[in-house]
Design a protein around this motif. Structure first.
Motif, mmCIF file in Angstrom:
data_model
loop_
_atom_site.group_PDB
_atom_site.id
_atom_site.type_symbol
_atom_site.label_atom_id
_atom_site.label_comp_id
_atom_site.label_asym_id
_atom_site.label_seq_id
_atom_site.Cartn_x
_atom_site.Cartn_y
_atom_site.Cartn_z
ATOM 1 N N LEU A 182 0.816 -1.369 -0.218
ATOM 2 C CA LEU A 182 -0.078 -0.369 0.112
ATOM 3 C C LEU A 182 0.939 1.145 0.063
ATOM 4 N N PHE A 183 2.084 1.357 0.777
ATOM 5 C CA PHE A 183 2.897 2.265 0.587
ATOM 6 C C PHE A 183 3.461 2.531 -0.607
ATOM 7 N N ILE A 184 3.790 1.571 -1.262
ATOM 8 C CA ILE A 184 4.459 1.916 -2.647
ATOM 9 C C ILE A 184 3.200 2.254 -3.570
ATOM 10 N N ALA A 185 2.140 1.763 -3.517
ATOM 11 C CA ALA A 185 0.927 2.084 -4.390
ATOM 12 C C ALA A 185 0.626 3.770 -4.067
ATOM 13 N N VAL A 186 0.744 4.079 -2.714
ATOM 14 C CA VAL A 186 0.418 5.330 -2.691
ATOM 15 C C VAL A 186 1.355 6.632 -3.187
ATOM 16 N N LEU A 187 2.698 6.225 -3.317
ATOM 17 C CA LEU A 187 3.533 7.124 -4.015
ATOM 18 C C LEU A 187 3.046 7.731 -5.497
ATOM 19 N N PRO A 188 2.724 6.900 -6.454
ATOM 20 C CA PRO A 188 2.309 7.153 -7.705
ATOM 21 C C PRO A 188 0.736 7.782 -7.494
ATOM 22 N N TRP A 189 -0.013 7.183 -6.691
ATOM 23 C CA TRP A 189 -1.310 7.349 -6.421
ATOM 24 C C TRP A 189 -1.418 9.165 -5.905
ATOM 25 N N GLN A 190 -0.713 9.632 -5.070
ATOM 26 C CA GLN A 190 -0.655 10.807 -4.774
ATOM 27 C C GLN A 190 -0.018 11.832 -5.639
ATOM 28 N N HIS A 191 0.610 11.584 -6.669
ATOM 29 C CA HIS A 191 1.109 12.296 -7.845
ATOM 30 C C HIS A 191 -0.276 12.510 -8.760
ATOM 31 N N PHE A 192 -1.031 11.452 -9.101
ATOM 32 C CA PHE A 192 -1.820 11.453 -10.169
ATOM 33 C C PHE A 192 -3.419 11.718 -9.515
ATOM 34 N N LEU A 210 11.281 14.967 -7.312
ATOM 35 C CA LEU A 210 11.594 13.713 -6.647
ATOM 36 C C LEU A 210 11.853 12.525 -7.386
ATOM 37 N N TRP A 211 10.693 12.335 -8.629
ATOM 38 C CA TRP A 211 10.680 11.331 -9.251
ATOM 39 C C TRP A 211 12.033 11.207 -10.171
ATOM 40 N N THR A 212 12.742 11.916 -10.151
ATOM 41 C CA THR A 212 14.014 11.804 -10.976
ATOM 42 C C THR A 212 15.016 10.779 -10.376
ATOM 43 N N PHE A 213 15.108 10.734 -9.043
ATOM 44 C CA PHE A 213 15.774 9.583 -8.284
ATOM 45 C C PHE A 213 15.264 9.239 -6.905
ATOM 46 N N TRP A 214 14.786 10.099 -6.016
ATOM 47 C CA TRP A 214 14.600 9.778 -4.627
ATOM 48 C C TRP A 214 13.522 8.890 -4.539
ATOM 49 N N ALA A 254 14.854 5.629 5.964
ATOM 50 C CA ALA A 254 14.713 6.861 6.875
ATOM 51 C C ALA A 254 15.812 7.916 6.620
ATOM 52 N N VAL A 255 16.859 7.889 6.214
ATOM 53 C CA VAL A 255 18.008 8.748 6.003
ATOM 54 C C VAL A 255 17.536 9.589 5.034
ATOM 55 N N PRO A 256 17.164 9.422 3.613
ATOM 56 C CA PRO A 256 16.628 10.104 2.672
ATOM 57 C C PRO A 256 15.355 10.920 3.005
ATOM 58 N N ALA A 257 14.482 10.335 3.731
ATOM 59 C CA ALA A 257 13.343 10.875 4.085
ATOM 60 C C ALA A 257 13.493 12.031 4.979
ATOM 61 N N ILE A 258 14.304 11.767 5.989
ATOM 62 C CA ILE A 258 14.505 12.919 7.025
ATOM 63 C C ILE A 258 15.347 14.077 6.413
ATOM 64 N N TRP A 259 16.525 13.499 5.513
ATOM 65 C CA TRP A 259 17.230 14.633 4.743
ATOM 66 C C TRP A 259 16.419 15.671 3.985
ATOM 67 N N LEU A 260 15.428 15.081 3.138
ATOM 68 C CA LEU A 260 14.587 15.702 2.380
ATOM 69 C C LEU A 260 13.502 16.571 3.142
ATOM 70 N N LEU A 261 13.252 16.155 4.435
ATOM 71 C CA LEU A 261 12.192 16.928 5.233
ATOM 72 C C LEU A 261 13.092 18.013 5.782
ATOM 73 N N ASP A 264 13.530 20.884 3.136
ATOM 74 C CA ASP A 264 12.253 21.212 2.615
ATOM 75 C C ASP A 264 12.058 20.934 1.259
ATOM 76 N N ARG A 265 12.521 19.691 0.928
ATOM 77 C CA ARG A 265 12.287 19.297 -0.495
ATOM 78 C C ARG A 265 11.437 18.237 -0.745
ATOM 79 N N LEU A 266 10.510 17.724 0.532
ATOM 80 C CA LEU A 266 9.816 16.453 0.476
ATOM 81 C C LEU A 266 8.588 16.931 -0.090
ATOM 82 N N LEU A 267 7.769 17.947 0.291
ATOM 83 C CA LEU A 267 6.579 18.273 -0.028
ATOM 84 C C LEU A 267 6.583 19.294 -1.498
#
Length: 314
Positions: A182-192, A210-214, A254-261, A264-267
């Motif tokens: 479900l977590f995997i599915a949410v990532l493209p779902w929230q985009h479209f 973030l779709w270019t890499f992260w 965790a490390v990429p998610a925290i770094w992006l937060l 201010d690059r996550l949202l």
């Protein structure tokens, strides 16, 4: 006596008072042994006699209730265990899911972050009350009109395995895989599919850049976590290589998610601009809370795997 008897004893003793477990275990094991001896004296082989004796003793949950002098009559003895099992399954999942969804909708679509948590908790509580009431009412009506449940008869094949035989259950693995999927599915779902604003325009929650890499990296980590769950089930227990792999995957997420937060690059900036509370300092609050949650979950997950591996090793 074989592990079949041990499994029956374990299933029975888990529901009796701790202070009486040793006494009941000794008494019950002796009784089972005597009953098996009686059957073998009649010509049955030991394995067949053991299955016959345990089948005659019946469901260990009902036997435990008799030992503990606990009546299974909230609904009625014929319906109680089915009612209890269904209620536990429903209350452990549905209220939490509905509460989280309402909280997210309040914080985003309704632009009410201050009341989001409260609305989610109140909704989850109301849903739990409604589930408990209607499920109980349905079972009470079924009992009063004498409707048979037509459930399969209990047999010794339904006995759970001993912890020493398998420390990782299929239920836990399936639940983890479903959550990761479900977590995997949410990532493209929230985009479209994310809907924001009164005119219903679709706006990604996470930054599309973030779709270019992260985001692909995080999806790969989640897929690897699914593979780890499968490997854990095949190994039947936590091993130290699995603990190491779990720690690496946890940190890789965790490390990429925290770094992006922190950066201010996550949202998505356009998503943030839609909400005044995010623009006026709310984004920092969301980032701090998210980081605390991510760190806590990561540490608990790694610590839990270490504890289980040590227990398995012993």
């Amino acid at each position: 006596m074989t592990s079949l008897t041990d499994r029956y004893l374990a299933a029975t003793l888990r529901s009796v008072p701790i202070a009486r477990r040793e006494e009941i275990a000794t008494e019950l094991r002796a009784s089972i042994g005597d009953m098996i001896d009686g059957r073998t004296a009649e010509g049955l082989d030991a394995a067949t006699a053991e299955r016959a004796v345990l089948t005659e003793l019946g469901n260990p949950a009902q036997l435990a209730a008799r030992y503990a002098d606990r009546r299974l009559q909230l609904i009625g003895p014929a319906y109680y265990l089915a009612w209890q099992r269904l209620l536990i399954v429903l209350l452990s999942t549905i209220p939490a899911i509905v509460g989280v969804l309402i909280g997210v909708l309040q914080a985003t679509v309704a632009d009410n972050p201050a009341g989001a948590i409260g609305e989610g908790i109140v909704t989850a509580f109301n849903v739990a009350v409604q589930i408990a009431f209607w499920v109980t009412l349905v079972f009470a009506v079924l009992e009063r009109i004498g409707t048979p449940l037509n459930l399969p008869e209990w047999s010794v094949d339904q006995l759970p395995e001993l912890p020493s035989e398998r420390d990782v259950t299929l239920t836990d693995v399936c639940a983890s895989i479903v959550f990761l999927g479900l977590f995997i599915a949410v990532l493209p779902w929230q985009h479209f599919q994310s809907v924001v604003g009164p005119d219903g325009e679709r706006l990604p929650i996470l930054d599309p850049a973030l779709w270019t890499f992260w985001l692909p990296l995080l999806i790969v980590v989640l897929l690897a976590s699914i593979a780890l769950e499968i490997g854990k089930y095949r190994a039947r227990r936590w091993t130290w290589p699995l603990v190491a792999g779990n720690a690496v995957l946890s940190l890789a997420f965790a490390v990429p998610a925290i770094w992006l937060l922190l950066d201010d690059r996550l949202l998505n900036p356009e998503f943030v601009a839609r909400f005044a509370w995010l623009r006026d300092g709310g984004l920092d609050t969301v980032a701090r809370i998210s980081i605390v949650v991510i760190v806590a979950i990561t540490l608990l997950d790694v610590a839990d795997s270490v504890v289980k591996a040590r227990r398995s090793a012993r």
